[in-house]
Design a protein around this motif. Structure first.
Motif, PDB file in Angstrom:
ATOM      1  N   VAL A 153      14.953   7.955   1.196  1.00  0.00           N
ATOM      2  CA  VAL A 153      14.042   6.954   1.380  1.00  0.00           C
ATOM      3  C   VAL A 153      13.416   6.646   0.107  1.00  0.00           C
ATOM      4  CG1 VAL A 153      11.685   6.467   2.461  1.00  0.00           C
ATOM      5  CG2 VAL A 153      13.106   8.038   3.762  1.00  0.00           C
ATOM      6  N   GLU A 154      13.224   5.093  -0.040  1.00  0.00           N
ATOM      7  CA  GLU A 154      12.599   4.487  -1.216  1.00  0.00           C
ATOM      8  C   GLU A 154      11.164   4.607  -1.102  1.00  0.00           C
ATOM      9  OE1 GLU A 154      14.264   0.909  -1.805  1.00  0.00           O
ATOM     10  OE2 GLU A 154      16.534   1.511  -2.443  1.00  0.00           O
ATOM     11  N   LEU A 155      10.432   5.152  -1.932  1.00  0.00           N
ATOM     12  CA  LEU A 155       8.827   5.211  -1.881  1.00  0.00           C
ATOM     13  C   LEU A 155       8.167   4.319  -2.778  1.00  0.00           C
ATOM     14  CD1 LEU A 155       8.295   9.221  -1.679  1.00  0.00           C
ATOM     15  CD2 LEU A 155       8.565   7.616   0.181  1.00  0.00           C
ATOM     16  N   TYR A 156       7.024   3.698  -2.611  1.00  0.00           N
ATOM     17  CA  TYR A 156       6.544   2.513  -3.311  1.00  0.00           C
ATOM     18  C   TYR A 156       5.015   2.627  -3.260  1.00  0.00           C
ATOM     19  CZ  TYR A 156      10.804  -0.255  -3.134  1.00  0.00           C
ATOM     20  OH  TYR A 156      11.998  -0.829  -3.420  1.00  0.00           O
ATOM     21  N   TYR A 157       4.380   2.636  -4.637  1.00  0.00           N
ATOM     22  CA  TYR A 157       2.953   2.543  -4.392  1.00  0.00           C
ATOM     23  C   TYR A 157       2.509   1.450  -4.914  1.00  0.00           C
ATOM     24  CZ  TYR A 157      -1.361   3.631  -6.716  1.00  0.00           C
ATOM     25  OH  TYR A 157      -2.709   3.446  -7.200  1.00  0.00           O
ATOM     26  N   LEU A 158       1.423   0.863  -4.125  1.00  0.00           N
ATOM     27  CA  LEU A 158       0.785  -0.413  -4.348  1.00  0.00           C
ATOM     28  C   LEU A 158      -0.167  -0.389  -5.351  1.00  0.00           C
ATOM     29  CD1 LEU A 158       0.609  -3.298  -3.316  1.00  0.00           C
ATOM     30  CD2 LEU A 158      -1.094  -2.847  -1.566  1.00  0.00           C
ATOM     31  N   ALA A 159       0.091  -0.962  -6.572  1.00  0.00           N
ATOM     32  CA  ALA A 159      -0.819  -0.558  -7.845  1.00  0.00           C
ATOM     33  C   ALA A 159      -2.332  -1.422  -7.469  1.00  0.00           C
ATOM     34  CB  ALA A 159      -0.220  -1.134  -9.032  1.00  0.00           C
ATOM     35  N   GLN A 160      -3.189  -0.629  -8.113  1.00  0.00           N
ATOM     36  CA  GLN A 160      -4.539  -0.826  -8.123  1.00  0.00           C
ATOM     37  C   GLN A 160      -4.981  -1.419  -9.440  1.00  0.00           C
ATOM     38  OE1 GLN A 160      -5.859  -0.689  -4.812  1.00  0.00           O
ATOM     39  NE2 GLN A 160      -3.975  -0.062  -4.369  1.00  0.00           N
ATOM     40  N   LYS A 161      -6.147  -1.964  -9.450  1.00  0.00           N
ATOM     41  CA  LYS A 161      -6.699  -2.549 -10.699  1.00  0.00           C
ATOM     42  C   LYS A 161      -6.774  -1.616 -11.786  1.00  0.00           C
ATOM     43  CE  LYS A 161     -10.644  -5.361 -12.617  1.00  0.00           C
ATOM     44  NZ  LYS A 161     -12.011  -5.791 -12.435  1.00  0.00           N
ATOM     45  N   GLY A 162      -6.256  -1.811 -12.927  1.00  0.00           N
ATOM     46  CA  GLY A 162      -6.303  -0.991 -14.292  1.00  0.00           C
ATOM     47  C   GLY A 162      -5.070  -0.086 -14.157  1.00  0.00           C
ATOM     48  N   ASP A 163      -4.189  -0.073 -13.071  1.00  0.00           N
ATOM     49  CA  ASP A 163      -2.981   0.874 -13.050  1.00  0.00           C
ATOM     50  C   ASP A 163      -1.860   0.106 -14.072  1.00  0.00           C
ATOM     51  OD1 ASP A 163      -3.730   2.790 -11.176  1.00  0.00           O
ATOM     52  OD2 ASP A 163      -2.757   1.696  -9.673  1.00  0.00           O
ATOM     53  N   HIS A 164      -1.417   1.209 -15.004  1.00  0.00           N
ATOM     54  CA  HIS A 164      -0.501   0.881 -15.838  1.00  0.00           C
ATOM     55  C   HIS A 164       0.760   1.925 -15.629  1.00  0.00           C
ATOM     56  CE1 HIS A 164      -2.318  -2.695 -17.867  1.00  0.00           C
ATOM     57  NE2 HIS A 164      -3.617  -1.571 -18.056  1.00  0.00           N
ATOM     58  N   PHE A 165       1.757   1.456 -16.087  1.00  0.00           N
ATOM     59  CA  PHE A 165       2.936   2.548 -16.203  1.00  0.00           C
ATOM     60  C   PHE A 165       2.615   3.929 -16.932  1.00  0.00           C
ATOM     61  CE2 PHE A 165       5.435  -1.346 -15.883  1.00  0.00           C
ATOM     62  CZ  PHE A 165       6.031  -1.172 -14.576  1.00  0.00           C
ATOM     63  N   GLN A 166       1.805   3.837 -17.986  1.00  0.00           N
ATOM     64  CA  GLN A 166       1.310   5.054 -18.754  1.00  0.00           C
ATOM     65  C   GLN A 166       0.654   5.971 -17.787  1.00  0.00           C
ATOM     66  OE1 GLN A 166      -0.990   4.347 -22.148  1.00  0.00           O
ATOM     67  NE2 GLN A 166      -0.094   5.918 -23.308  1.00  0.00           N
ATOM     68  N   ASN A 167      -0.338   5.351 -17.139  1.00  0.00           N
ATOM     69  CA  ASN A 167      -1.416   6.202 -16.215  1.00  0.00           C
ATOM     70  C   ASN A 167      -0.815   6.867 -15.045  1.00  0.00           C
ATOM     71  OD1 ASN A 167      -2.251   3.215 -15.549  1.00  0.00           O
ATOM     72  ND2 ASN A 167      -3.090   4.859 -13.822  1.00  0.00           N
ATOM     73  N   LEU A 168       0.291   5.842 -14.505  1.00  0.00           N
ATOM     74  CA  LEU A 168       0.891   6.453 -13.397  1.00  0.00           C
ATOM     75  C   LEU A 168       1.940   7.163 -13.390  1.00  0.00           C
ATOM     76  CD1 LEU A 168       1.203   2.798 -11.552  1.00  0.00           C
ATOM     77  CD2 LEU A 168      -0.453   4.543 -11.044  1.00  0.00           C
TER      78      LEU A 168
END
Length: 279
Positions: A95-110
């Motif tokens: 299954v492919e999993l997706y996260y809906l990014a919120q304000k302030g989200d960047h690749f570094q903190n995710l």
């Protein structure tokens, strides 16, 4: 005849919806943990699912305060997914999993939330995205379908919000983590040096092959330069592929770097950053 065609059409559409649910899933954040949510009744062995998803009794109880193991009606159950994510799916049974990014989200903190030690891995899994992620469904990895099969067999069909359904299963090549493919072409004999502010420009190059690019009016096109991030001393080698575009009056940008080059310098937002360019 028309009714029969209509019935068949509706059946195919419903079947397609069920298949899309089985292939894509939304990831939520609860108590700082990435989880998936589903509706389950008493016929599902939630204790077995807890163990399958690597959750301790305390962790499970924190996320699921209701005693779902003895529930006689449906409840929403949360299960952690961090340790189960994979960057590839060779056999397509996942299954492919997706996260809906919120304000302030960047690749570094995710990236650490989804088991990616290097933010460049998460960025490479989403090559069409740039540094700003708010409101975008970020692909975070694959999960074995076998773990979700008892869930999907019981819960009602539901289309996740803002999750794409037309993505083919894919396997990603290894993400490049060196200082750049053009390092061997760097002469390093010229004393030319330029310091100043830099920005990124959108490019899908470099994530897998290390081909980092730079736009600068200070160096000849085709020249390989060494670029250093003054904040952390990270260094890469990039090839000059064009002059710096005309900028607004009052701005003092000396170069623009491709997206992968910025990531290699540990730059993960859209703010200007200080660099040193050497030929």
């Amino acid at each position: 005849m028309k009714k029969r065609v209509l019935f068949i059409t509706i059946y195919i559409l419903m079947l397609g919806l069920q298949l899309s649910v089985a292939q894509h899933r939304e990831v939520l954040l609860r108590n700082g943990l990435p989880v998936i949510a589903f509706r389950a009744d008493s016929s599902i062995n939630t204790e077995a699912l807890r163990i399958a998803f690597g959750m301790s009794p305390e962790q499970y109880a924190l996320l699921n305060p209701i005693d779902t193991a003895h529930a006689s009606h449906q409840h929403t159950i949360l299960l952690t997914v961090q340790s189960l994510l994979s960057d590839s799916c060779a056999n397509k049974h996942c299954v492919e999993l997706y996260y809906l990014a919120q304000k302030g989200d960047h690749f570094q903190n995710l990236s650490p939330l989804f088991g990616k030690a290097n933010p460049r891995v998460l960025k490479a899994l989403n090559p069409t995205y740039e540094l700003e992620l708010e409101g975008k469904p970020v692909f975070v990895g694959f999960m074995p379908l076998s773990l979700l099969s008892p869930i999907l067999a019981h819960e009602q069909a539901k289309t996740p919000t803002d999750i794409p359904h037309n993505i083919e299963h894919k396997k990603f090549p290894p993400v490049y983590t060196g200082s750049g493919l053009y390092a061997t072409e760097y002469a390093g004999t010229d004393t030319s040096m330029k310091e100043g502010k830099a920005r990124y420009f959108k490019s899908m190059a470099g994530w897998y092959d290390g081909k980092f690019y730079i736009l600068s009016s200070q160096f000849t096109i085709g020249t390989v330069v060494k670029v250093t991030n003054k904040k952390n001393q990270q260094m890469i080698f990039a090839k000059v592929i064009g002059e710096l575009p005309v900028i607004k009056k009052g701005e003092s940008i000396v170069a623009r770097l491709s997206s992968a080059a910025c990531a290699a310098l540990d730059v993960w937002d859209e703010n200007d950053f200080d660099i040193i360019i050497q030929q």
